[in-house]
Design a protein around this motif. Sequence first.
Motif, short mmCIF file in Angstrom:
data_model
loop_
_atom_site.label_atom_id
_atom_site.label_comp_id
_atom_site.label_asym_id
_atom_site.label_seq_id
_atom_site.Cartn_x
_atom_site.Cartn_y
_atom_site.Cartn_z
N ALA A 198 0.84 -1.20 0.00
CA ALA A 198 0.00 0.00 0.00
C ALA A 198 0.87 1.25 0.00
O ALA A 198 0.56 2.24 -0.67
CB ALA A 198 -0.93 0.00 1.22
N ALA A 199 1.99 1.19 0.73
CA ALA A 199 2.89 2.34 0.81
C ALA A 199 3.73 2.48 -0.45
O ALA A 199 4.01 3.59 -0.90
CB ALA A 199 3.78 2.21 2.04
N GLN A 200 4.17 1.34 -1.01
CA GLN A 200 5.02 1.35 -2.20
C GLN A 200 4.52 0.29 -3.19
O GLN A 200 5.05 -0.83 -3.23
CB GLN A 200 6.48 1.09 -1.83
CG GLN A 200 7.08 2.14 -0.90
CD GLN A 200 8.60 2.01 -0.77
OE1 GLN A 200 9.29 1.73 -1.74
NE2 GLN A 200 9.11 2.22 0.43
N PRO A 201 3.50 0.61 -3.96
CA PRO A 201 2.84 -0.38 -4.83
C PRO A 201 3.77 -1.04 -5.84
O PRO A 201 3.53 -2.18 -6.24
CB PRO A 201 1.76 0.44 -5.54
CG PRO A 201 1.54 1.64 -4.69
CD PRO A 201 2.85 1.94 -4.04
N ASP A 202 4.81 -0.35 -6.26
CA ASP A 202 5.70 -0.91 -7.29
C ASP A 202 6.92 -1.63 -6.70
O ASP A 202 7.79 -2.07 -7.45
CB ASP A 202 6.19 0.22 -8.23
CG ASP A 202 5.03 0.86 -8.97
OD1 ASP A 202 4.07 0.15 -9.31
OD2 ASP A 202 5.09 2.09 -9.21
N LEU A 203 6.96 -1.76 -5.40
CA LEU A 203 8.11 -2.38 -4.75
C LEU A 203 8.12 -3.89 -5.05
O LEU A 203 7.11 -4.58 -4.93
CB LEU A 203 8.05 -2.16 -3.24
CG LEU A 203 9.28 -2.58 -2.45
CD1 LEU A 203 10.48 -1.72 -2.82
CD2 LEU A 203 9.00 -2.47 -0.94
N ASP A 204 9.28 -4.38 -5.45
CA ASP A 204 9.47 -5.80 -5.74
C ASP A 204 10.28 -6.40 -4.60
O ASP A 204 11.44 -6.03 -4.41
CB ASP A 204 10.18 -5.98 -7.08
CG ASP A 204 10.22 -7.42 -7.54
OD1 ASP A 204 9.47 -8.24 -6.99
OD2 ASP A 204 11.01 -7.73 -8.45
N VAL A 205 9.69 -7.32 -3.83
CA VAL A 205 10.39 -7.85 -2.66
C VAL A 205 10.51 -9.37 -2.74
O VAL A 205 9.70 -10.05 -3.37
CB VAL A 205 9.68 -7.47 -1.35
CG1 VAL A 205 9.61 -5.97 -1.20
CG2 VAL A 205 8.30 -8.09 -1.25
N SER A 206 11.55 -9.86 -2.09
CA SER A 206 11.71 -11.29 -1.83
C SER A 206 11.54 -11.50 -0.33
O SER A 206 11.66 -10.56 0.46
CB SER A 206 13.10 -11.77 -2.26
OG SER A 206 13.31 -11.59 -3.64
N LEU A 207 11.32 -12.76 0.06
CA LEU A 207 11.19 -13.07 1.48
C LEU A 207 12.14 -14.20 1.86
O LEU A 207 12.43 -15.09 1.06
CB LEU A 207 9.75 -13.45 1.84
CG LEU A 207 8.75 -12.29 1.81
CD1 LEU A 207 7.39 -12.76 2.31
CD2 LEU A 207 9.22 -11.12 2.66
N HIS A 208 12.59 -14.13 3.11
CA HIS A 208 13.56 -15.10 3.65
C HIS A 208 12.98 -15.59 4.97
O HIS A 208 12.94 -14.85 5.95
CB HIS A 208 14.90 -14.38 3.86
CG HIS A 208 15.98 -15.21 4.46
ND1 HIS A 208 17.09 -15.61 3.77
CD2 HIS A 208 16.13 -15.71 5.72
CE1 HIS A 208 17.89 -16.31 4.56
NE2 HIS A 208 17.32 -16.38 5.76
N PHE A 209 12.53 -16.85 4.97
CA PHE A 209 11.91 -17.41 6.17
C PHE A 209 12.78 -18.51 6.78
O PHE A 209 13.46 -19.24 6.07
CB PHE A 209 10.54 -18.02 5.84
CG PHE A 209 9.48 -17.00 5.54
CD1 PHE A 209 9.05 -16.11 6.51
CD2 PHE A 209 8.91 -16.93 4.28
CE1 PHE A 209 8.07 -15.17 6.24
CE2 PHE A 209 7.92 -16.00 3.99
CZ PHE A 209 7.50 -15.11 4.97
N HIS A 210 12.69 -18.61 8.11
CA HIS A 210 13.26 -19.74 8.81
C HIS A 210 12.12 -20.59 9.37
O HIS A 210 11.03 -20.09 9.66
CB HIS A 210 14.18 -19.27 9.94
CG HIS A 210 15.51 -18.78 9.44
ND1 HIS A 210 16.69 -19.42 9.70
CD2 HIS A 210 15.82 -17.73 8.64
CE1 HIS A 210 17.69 -18.78 9.11
NE2 HIS A 210 17.19 -17.74 8.45
N ASN A 211 12.40 -21.88 9.51
CA ASN A 211 11.36 -22.82 9.93
C ASN A 211 11.48 -23.16 11.41
O ASN A 211 11.09 -24.25 11.84
CB ASN A 211 11.45 -24.10 9.08
CG ASN A 211 10.14 -24.87 9.08
OD1 ASN A 211 9.07 -24.29 9.00
ND2 ASN A 211 10.23 -26.19 9.17
#
Length: 308
Positions: A198-211
């Motif tokens: 909503a703040a940055q509609p064109d932002l392209d992000v990746s995610l890094h999760f730990h289990n």
Amino acid sequence: MELPKVIKINEVVLRDGLQLEKKILSVEEKTLLFNELQVAGVKSFEFGSFVHPKRVPQMATSGELFTNITNGNEDADLIALVPNLKGVEIAKSFAVKQVNFVFSASDTHNLQNVQSTTQESLEELRLIDNFCKVNDMLLDVTIATTFGCPFEGDISIERILTILESLSHFTVNNLTLADTTGMANPLQVHELLNEVFAAQPDLDVSLHFHNTRGLGLANILAAIQSGVTSFDTALGGLGGCPFAPGATGNVCTEDVVHMLHSMNIETTIDLDRLLEVSRLLERIIEHPNSGYIVKAGPYNRRYSIPSV
């Protein structure tokens, strides 16, 4: 459920995956894993980090490894983690073309990890950004402890949005939001991403999760439903932050690929070949890994009916 056709996997076993291992792998062992992963279809790697070898001795040979795996190889994205400008300068000396600067949303964790406050890391990033521009290097950025800090607890959405606004002034090739110690849950992932987009509609992000608490796959699904199509994963579910209490492994590459393929979402990866590499990894590190699919097999595995 609206799902993407393709998900990008960035393999981090050679960096995040190995940095907590008691056995320090040789350059030859790391090179073998890289080659086999590439044969399995992996195209993006965080191959190592340029940090002080006394703090993370498992990463001391990252430069030598890079020299090995770049010999005539132009088919993979090869990314080095760096904690500061000195790390970027060392990466440049080995002709590394892409670096990932990591800092924490939590001041306390950032002080433990890189001996700087979050604001001090952002000031360092200005120097790094200029250095990368001058030297034609791609600059990725990862925000650690985005979903919570083991010392401070919750990190507010407002703090993450403020940091993201600061990053908008730099030339960032890829931005990753990291759940460093596995504190996230699917609702939190959904709510944060809604606010971010909503703040940055064109932002392209990746995610890094730990289990760490068994929510890695659920968090990935929540992120996919929120529009994310790029994730860090580690073969065998290895890894964790050396400077965070209770940190355990990354979300497991073969388990993620299995889930995505089961949902008719494509990756570049051959699951059968990947499982072979996972078994190779177990032999190299000399203990079982934490993946589920390497033990149970894929969902469509069939067994012979026992005779009566």
